[in-house]
Design a protein around this motif. Structure first.
Motif, PDB file in Angstrom:
ATOM      1  N   ALA A   1       0.835  -1.199   0.000  1.00  9.66           N
ATOM      2  CA  ALA A   1       0.000   0.000   0.000  1.00  9.66           C
ATOM      3  C   ALA A   1       0.873   1.253   0.000  1.00  9.66           C
ATOM      4  CB  ALA A   1      -0.936  -0.008   1.203  1.00  9.66           C
ATOM      5  N   VAL A   2       1.987   1.214   0.716  1.00  6.34           N
ATOM      6  CA  VAL A   2       2.886   2.365   0.763  1.00  6.34           C
ATOM      7  C   VAL A   2       3.411   2.672  -0.635  1.00  6.34           C
ATOM      8  CG1 VAL A   2       5.095   3.215   1.662  1.00  6.34           C
ATOM      9  CG2 VAL A   2       3.524   1.988   3.176  1.00  6.34           C
ATOM     10  N   ASP A   3       3.872   1.639  -1.334  1.00  8.20           N
ATOM     11  CA  ASP A   3       4.386   1.830  -2.696  1.00  8.20           C
ATOM     12  C   ASP A   3       3.287   2.293  -3.648  1.00  8.20           C
ATOM     13  OD1 ASP A   3       6.904   1.014  -1.837  1.00  8.20           O
ATOM     14  OD2 ASP A   3       6.585  -1.068  -2.465  1.00  8.20           O
ATOM     15  N   SER A   4       2.115   1.703  -3.515  1.00 13.29           N
ATOM     16  CA  SER A   4       1.000   2.068  -4.391  1.00 13.29           C
ATOM     17  C   SER A   4       0.594   3.520  -4.200  1.00 13.29           C
ATOM     18  CB  SER A   4      -0.199   1.154  -4.139  1.00 13.29           C
ATOM     19  OG  SER A   4       0.102  -0.162  -4.508  1.00 13.29           O
ATOM     20  N   VAL A   5       0.477   3.950  -2.950  1.00 14.56           N
ATOM     21  CA  VAL A   5       0.092   5.342  -2.673  1.00 14.56           C
ATOM     22  C   VAL A   5       1.166   6.293  -3.180  1.00 14.56           C
ATOM     23  CG1 VAL A   5      -0.284   7.036  -0.830  1.00 14.56           C
ATOM     24  CG2 VAL A   5      -1.461   4.831  -0.766  1.00 14.56           C
ATOM     25  N   GLN A   6       2.427   5.962  -2.954  1.00 16.09           N
ATOM     26  CA  GLN A   6       3.518   6.816  -3.434  1.00 16.09           C
ATOM     27  C   GLN A   6       3.450   6.963  -4.951  1.00 16.09           C
ATOM     28  OE1 GLN A   6       5.607   8.501  -1.474  1.00 16.09           O
ATOM     29  NE2 GLN A   6       6.535   9.466  -3.247  1.00 16.09           N
ATOM     30  N   ARG A   7       3.255   5.857  -5.643  1.00 18.11           N
ATOM     31  CA  ARG A   7       3.168   5.869  -7.107  1.00 18.11           C
ATOM     32  C   ARG A   7       1.970   6.710  -7.570  1.00 18.11           C
ATOM     33  NH1 ARG A   7       2.199   0.910  -7.758  1.00 18.11           N
ATOM     34  NH2 ARG A   7      -0.005   1.080  -8.198  1.00 18.11           N
TER      35      ARG A   7
ATOM     36  N   LEU B   1      -7.159  -1.293  -8.914  1.00 18.60           N
ATOM     37  CA  LEU B   1      -6.374  -2.130  -8.000  1.00 18.60           C
ATOM     38  C   LEU B   1      -7.254  -3.231  -7.435  1.00 18.60           C
ATOM     39  CD1 LEU B   1      -4.718   0.835  -6.077  1.00 18.60           C
ATOM     40  CD2 LEU B   1      -3.621  -0.590  -7.800  1.00 18.60           C
ATOM     41  N   PRO B   2      -6.654  -4.314  -6.959  1.00 19.04           N
ATOM     42  CA  PRO B   2      -7.447  -5.377  -6.322  1.00 19.04           C
ATOM     43  C   PRO B   2      -8.190  -4.834  -5.097  1.00 19.04           C
ATOM     44  CG  PRO B   2      -5.170  -6.076  -6.659  1.00 19.04           C
ATOM     45  CD  PRO B   2      -5.238  -4.621  -6.994  1.00 19.04           C
ATOM     46  N   ALA B   3      -9.389  -5.324  -4.877  1.00 17.85           N
ATOM     47  CA  ALA B   3     -10.229  -4.826  -3.785  1.00 17.85           C
ATOM     48  C   ALA B   3      -9.580  -4.983  -2.423  1.00 17.85           C
ATOM     49  CB  ALA B   3     -11.581  -5.532  -3.802  1.00 17.85           C
ATOM     50  N   ASP B   4      -8.769  -6.021  -2.227  1.00 22.60           N
ATOM     51  CA  ASP B   4      -8.195  -6.257  -0.904  1.00 22.60           C
ATOM     52  C   ASP B   4      -7.173  -5.207  -0.485  1.00 22.60           C
ATOM     53  OD1 ASP B   4      -6.355  -7.159  -2.796  1.00 22.60           O
ATOM     54  OD2 ASP B   4      -5.581  -8.742  -1.492  1.00 22.60           O
ATOM     55  N   ILE B   5      -6.637  -4.429  -1.421  1.00 22.04           N
ATOM     56  CA  ILE B   5      -5.672  -3.396  -1.051  1.00 22.04           C
ATOM     57  C   ILE B   5      -6.366  -2.076  -0.703  1.00 22.04           C
ATOM     58  CG2 ILE B   5      -5.180  -2.431  -3.332  1.00 22.04           C
ATOM     59  CD1 ILE B   5      -2.211  -2.405  -2.511  1.00 22.04           C
ATOM     60  N   GLY B   6      -7.651  -1.954  -1.017  1.00 20.56           N
ATOM     61  CA  GLY B   6      -8.391  -0.712  -0.776  1.00 20.56           C
ATOM     62  C   GLY B   6      -8.297  -0.178   0.647  1.00 20.56           C
ATOM     63  N   PRO B   7      -8.606  -0.983   1.661  1.00 16.88           N
ATOM     64  CA  PRO B   7      -8.519  -0.473   3.039  1.00 16.88           C
ATOM     65  C   PRO B   7      -7.102  -0.052   3.432  1.00 16.88           C
ATOM     66  CG  PRO B   7      -9.829  -2.471   2.965  1.00 16.88           C
ATOM     67  CD  PRO B   7      -9.216  -2.303   1.602  1.00 16.88           C
ATOM     68  N   ARG B   8      -6.095  -0.725   2.895  1.00 19.37           N
ATOM     69  CA  ARG B   8      -4.707  -0.345   3.212  1.00 19.37           C
ATOM     70  C   ARG B   8      -4.323   0.956   2.522  1.00 19.37           C
ATOM     71  NH1 ARG B   8      -2.683  -6.324   2.170  1.00 19.37           N
ATOM     72  NH2 ARG B   8      -3.440  -5.613   0.185  1.00 19.37           N
ATOM     73  N   ILE B   9      -4.858   1.175   1.321  1.00 20.25           N
ATOM     74  CA  ILE B   9      -4.620   2.447   0.617  1.00 20.25           C
ATOM     75  C   ILE B   9      -5.227   3.594   1.423  1.00 20.25           C
ATOM     76  CG2 ILE B   9      -5.251   3.784  -1.444  1.00 20.25           C
ATOM     77  CD1 ILE B   9      -3.357   1.783  -2.412  1.00 20.25           C
TER      78      ILE B   9
ATOM     79  N   GLY C   1      -5.952   3.605   4.597  1.00 24.90           N
ATOM     80  CA  GLY C   1      -5.186   3.734   5.838  1.00 24.90           C
ATOM     81  C   GLY C   1      -3.900   4.514   5.638  1.00 24.90           C
ATOM     82  N   ARG C   2      -3.208   4.250   4.543  1.00 22.94           N
ATOM     83  CA  ARG C   2      -1.965   4.965   4.249  1.00 22.94           C
ATOM     84  C   ARG C   2      -2.232   6.438   3.989  1.00 22.94           C
ATOM     85  NH1 ARG C   2       3.046   6.102   5.350  1.00 22.94           N
ATOM     86  NH2 ARG C   2       4.180   6.864   3.539  1.00 22.94           N
ATOM     87  N   LEU C   3      -3.286   6.742   3.236  1.00 20.96           N
ATOM     88  CA  LEU C   3      -3.632   8.142   2.982  1.00 20.96           C
ATOM     89  C   LEU C   3      -4.004   8.862   4.275  1.00 20.96           C
ATOM     90  CD1 LEU C   3      -5.623   7.692  -0.325  1.00 20.96           C
ATOM     91  CD2 LEU C   3      -3.402   8.827  -0.064  1.00 20.96           C
ATOM     92  N   LYS C   4      -4.727   8.174   5.165  1.00 23.07           N
ATOM     93  CA  LYS C   4      -5.063   8.766   6.462  1.00 23.07           C
ATOM     94  C   LYS C   4      -3.807   9.035   7.270  1.00 23.07           C
ATOM     95  CE  LYS C   4      -9.742   7.065   7.258  1.00 23.07           C
ATOM     96  NZ  LYS C   4     -10.578   6.251   8.167  1.00 23.07           N
ATOM     97  N   ALA C   5      -2.855   8.111   7.244  1.00 24.78           N
ATOM     98  CA  ALA C   5      -1.603   8.301   7.988  1.00 24.78           C
ATOM     99  C   ALA C   5      -0.843   9.517   7.443  1.00 24.78           C
ATOM    100  CB  ALA C   5      -0.743   7.045   7.900  1.00 24.78           C
ATOM    101  N   LEU C   6      -0.774   9.651   6.132  1.00 22.15           N
ATOM    102  CA  LEU C   6      -0.086  10.801   5.541  1.00 22.15           C
ATOM    103  C   LEU C   6      -0.772  12.121   5.879  1.00 22.15           C
ATOM    104  CD1 LEU C   6       0.766   9.334   2.024  1.00 22.15           C
ATOM    105  CD2 LEU C   6       2.379   9.871   3.862  1.00 22.15           C
ATOM    106  N   ALA C   7      -2.088  12.071   6.082  1.00 25.91           N
ATOM    107  CA  ALA C   7      -2.861  13.273   6.408  1.00 25.91           C
ATOM    108  C   ALA C   7      -2.958  13.509   7.910  1.00 25.91           C
ATOM    109  CB  ALA C   7      -4.257  13.170   5.815  1.00 25.91           C
ATOM    110  N   ASP C   8      -2.240  12.715   8.705  1.00 31.81           N
ATOM    111  CA  ASP C   8      -2.286  12.797  10.166  1.00 31.81           C
ATOM    112  C   ASP C   8      -3.696  12.603  10.730  1.00 31.81           C
ATOM    113  OD1 ASP C   8       0.450  13.119  10.591  1.00 31.81           O
ATOM    114  OD2 ASP C   8       0.336  15.284  10.318  1.00 31.81           O
ATOM    115  N   LEU C   9      -4.462  11.733  10.092  1.00 32.02           N
ATOM    116  CA  LEU C   9      -5.768  11.375  10.597  1.00 32.02           C
ATOM    117  C   LEU C   9      -5.651  10.066  11.384  1.00 32.02           C
ATOM    118  CD1 LEU C   9      -7.913  12.026   7.406  1.00 32.02           C
ATOM    119  CD2 LEU C   9      -7.753  13.463   9.429  1.00 32.02           C
ATOM    120  N   LEU C  10      -6.625   9.791  12.212  1.00 32.12           N
ATOM    121  CA  LEU C  10      -6.638   8.544  12.967  1.00 32.12           C
ATOM    122  C   LEU C  10      -7.112   7.431  12.030  1.00 32.12           C
ATOM    123  CD1 LEU C  10      -8.217   9.859  16.276  1.00 32.12           C
ATOM    124  CD2 LEU C  10      -5.809   9.428  15.794  1.00 32.12           C
TER     125      LEU C  10
END
Length: 75
Positions: A6-12, A50-58, A60-69
């Motif tokens: 998810a980290v690599d996908s969000v970065q890309r 993207l595959p559906a199973d990576i959606g929640p991790r994507i 989550g990663r975006l929330k982490a980058l935005a300093d959200l819980l």
């Protein structure tokens, strides 16, 4: 074929969105896939599916980058 994290996908995705001059990203779950679209000049442009199973991790990663819980789902 190895699945990107998810980290690599969000970065890309963020890098591609910046390169194309997008103002925002839309991560949309659908049956079996997650569709990512970017808004450019007011128009949503498809970027990637993207595959559906990576959606929640994507998300989550975006929330982490935005300093959200990451565990909050009501916002």
């Amino acid at each position: 074929m190895a699945v990107a994290s998810a980290v690599d996908s969000v970065q890309r995705l963020l890098e591609r969105a910046c390169e194309m001059g997008a103002s925002d990203l839309h991560v949309e779950p659908d049956a079996g896939v997650v569709t990512v679209r970017a808004r450019r000049d007011g128009v949503l442009v498809p970027m990637e599916s993207l595959p559906a199973d990576i959606g929640p991790r994507i998300v989550g990663r975006l929330k982490a980058l935005a300093d959200l819980l990451a565990y909050r789902t009501d916002v």
